[in-house]
Design an enzyme around this catalytic site. Structure first.
Site, PDB file in Angstrom:
ATOM      1  N   VAL A   4      42.055  28.086  69.552  1.00  0.00           N
ATOM      2  CA  VAL A   4      40.924  27.270  70.014  1.00  0.00           C
ATOM      3  C   VAL A   4      41.282  25.793  69.899  1.00  0.00           C
ATOM      4  CG1 VAL A   4      38.498  26.655  69.676  1.00  0.00           C
ATOM      5  CG2 VAL A   4      39.255  29.014  69.280  1.00  0.00           C
ATOM      6  N   GLU A  27      44.882  29.182  64.286  1.00  0.00           N
ATOM      7  CA  GLU A  27      44.361  27.853  64.611  1.00  0.00           C
ATOM      8  C   GLU A  27      44.606  27.486  66.076  1.00  0.00           C
ATOM      9  OE1 GLU A  27      42.211  24.859  64.306  1.00  0.00           O
ATOM     10  OE2 GLU A  27      42.758  25.500  62.285  1.00  0.00           O
ATOM     11  N   LYS A  72      36.697  31.355  73.237  1.00  0.00           N
ATOM     12  CA  LYS A  72      36.754  30.380  72.142  1.00  0.00           C
ATOM     13  C   LYS A  72      35.411  30.270  71.433  1.00  0.00           C
ATOM     14  CE  LYS A  72      40.349  27.777  74.543  1.00  0.00           C
ATOM     15  NZ  LYS A  72      40.663  26.584  75.367  1.00  0.00           N
ATOM     16  N   ILE A  86      43.884  20.455  67.842  1.00  0.00           N
ATOM     17  CA  ILE A  86      42.756  19.941  67.060  1.00  0.00           C
ATOM     18  C   ILE A  86      42.530  20.844  65.849  1.00  0.00           C
ATOM     19  CG2 ILE A  86      40.324  19.320  67.094  1.00  0.00           C
ATOM     20  CD1 ILE A  86      40.550  19.089  70.145  1.00  0.00           C
ATOM     21  N   GLY A 101      43.733  23.868  70.941  1.00  0.00           N
ATOM     22  CA  GLY A 101      45.101  23.376  70.811  1.00  0.00           C
ATOM     23  C   GLY A 101      45.418  22.784  69.455  1.00  0.00           C
ATOM     24  N   GLY A 143      49.071  20.318  86.616  1.00  0.00           N
ATOM     25  CA  GLY A 143      49.395  21.340  85.633  1.00  0.00           C
ATOM     26  C   GLY A 143      48.282  21.650  84.663  1.00  0.00           C
ATOM     27  N   ASP A 167      37.626  31.519  79.512  1.00  0.00           N
ATOM     28  CA  ASP A 167      38.403  30.899  78.449  1.00  0.00           C
ATOM     29  C   ASP A 167      37.484  30.288  77.395  1.00  0.00           C
ATOM     30  OD1 ASP A 167      41.146  29.531  77.552  1.00  0.00           O
ATOM     31  OD2 ASP A 167      39.626  27.956  77.618  1.00  0.00           O
TER      32      ASP A 167
END
Length: 429
Positions: free
Chosen positions: A126, A123, A199, A130, A128, A181, A195
């Site tokens: 993709v 989980e 995903k 959510i 974080g 950051g 990235d």
């Protein structure tokens, strides 16, 4: 259990495991004990991490008899792939946040999980914290998903939001994202779309039950998004977002469709669309299904604590499966639909042209669209004389035809410059 990696995410996983040990034990029905943590530099200070658990022998750790579950937060392809496969061979279930590995070689991992009768949960790979993958894998498994559309990279969303809201340039917004950051010192994976593409591959495989890798995903980043693109979007009451789009392409016959389209690129969406209001480094994803309709998932898509939350959610699920003696659901890619090339995907374009202000220019431009079988939805002229501009918004057409039209427009004597080209998604602009 064993933990591979103890960076930002791994440190948060350890903190939550220790702080919430009692609650986690109650939820699972048995205690969750950390047997060891594999790191490359054990001398490094990690606040809150017991030094006695650190080891550089990752392979020895994942094959230990007293380890039942392996959590992998190293990232990258190797040695993560080898360590996960070795863990599975010795009967260990795996929780991972490794989107790059899943997008490149998920089929090998899923096959190993099936062969050795263990779980593979991911989980955290993709969006974080959510909860998105589990609804696709479990809650919507009885439905027919048509489309997944969303913002899955917080760094690029922050940059584009700053460009839209504050008029910042790309480089200025990127530097601010790095200072906060949100972006790495080397932001290539984010700003070039790698990235988001990884995903998108994971989402498409789950949504359409068909094998998809990162190499199958059409990818464009945001480095070429200009001030003119952002300004053009504003003039059309729209906003530019880097979107991951996974959709089933319908066929004249057959329920499953003739293929799937999976792509990542910056696109204009109307400000009335819910995705337009997703600000800063947040993520949001729409899932459109036949029976469930449109569902939206929104929240923090990255960061140590949100990602660790998703890891622990998977950990509890895997531990419960172990306690019940039955592994969880495995990936099913029975559909095996082809991934269509970008040229066959039907999209819409927003095109801004700097043109000579004389009669017949509009007819000349319109003729080029007609030659490529591209229908114009709307056109407007801005300014006059040396500053004349034409703004054209098309209907949906094959992307190859739209791209060929733009290239032909660049060669016209009456077109001084193609100032902006942007795909248009979601509702009509």
């Amino acid at each position: 259990m064993a933990l591979l990696g103890c960076g930002v995410v791994g440190t948060e996983v350890v903190r939550l495991l220790l702080e919430q040990a009692g609650d986690l034990a109650a939820r699972v029905g048995m205690p969750l004990e950390l047997a060891g943590i594999a790191v490359r530099r054990p001398e490094r200070v990690r606040e809150g991490v017991p030094r006695e658990l650190l080891t550089t022998d990752a392979l020895g750790l994942v094959t230990r008899d007293d380890v039942d579950i392996v959590i992998e937060v190293i990232g990258g392809i190797e040695p993560a792939r080898t360590l996960i496969l070795e863990a599975m061979k010795t009967g260990k279930s795996v929780v991972t946040a490794n989107k790059a590995l899943l997008a490149e070689d998920g089929a090998t991992l899923f096959a190993a999980a099936r062969e050795y009768g263990v779980d593979l949960y991911y989980e955290a790979s993709v969006a974080g914290a959510i909860p998105l993958l589990r609804p696709l894998r479990e809650s919507l498994v009885g439905d027919h998903v048509h489309r997944v559309l969303g913002i899955v990279n917080g760094t690029t969303n922050y940059i584009l939001d700053q460009m839209d809201t504050h008029g910042a340039g790309f480089n200025e917004a990127l530097e601010e994202a790095q200072a906060l950051g949100y972006a790495e010192a080397d932001p290539t994976a984010d700003v070039e779309g790698f990235d988001a593409a990884a995903k998108a591959a994971i989402l498409a495989q789950l949504a359409f039950h068909t094998p998809v890798t990162a190499a199958d995903v059409h990818r464009e980043g945001i480095t070429e998004v200009s001030a003119a693109d952002v300004a053009g979007a504003k003039e059309s009451n729209s906003v530019v977002k880097l979107l991951a789009i996974c959709e089933r392409v319908p066929a004249e016959e057959g329920r499953n469709g003739r293929g799937v389209s999976v792509r990542v690129y910056p696109a204009m969406i109307p400000r009335s669309h819910p995705l337009a209001s997703v600000r800063e480094a947040y993520n949001a994803v729409f899932v459109e299904a036949e029976s469930a309709g449109s569902l939206m998932f929104y929240g923090a898509g990255a960061g140590g604590a949100p990602t660790a939350s998703a890891v622990l959610g998977d950990l509890v699920a895997v531990a419960r499966n172990m306690r019940g003696g039955t592994p969880g659901p495995l990936e099913v890619t029975y559909a095996k639909l082809p991934v269509l090339p970008m040229g066959e995907t039907r999209t819409r374009y927003y095109i801004q042209l700097d043109v000579a202000d004389r009669s017949g220019v509009l007819a000349t431009v319109a003729e080029e669209f007609a030659k490529h079988d591209v229908s114009i939805q709307a056109v407007r002229q801005v300014g006059s004389g040396e500053d004349a501009q034409l703004v054209v918004v098309t209907h949906r057409a094959a992307d190859a035809a739209l791209s060929a039209t733009v290239e032909r427009l660049r060669s016209l004597d009456d077109v001084r410059q193609v100032a902006s080209v942007m795909r248009v998604e979601a509702d009509e602009v």
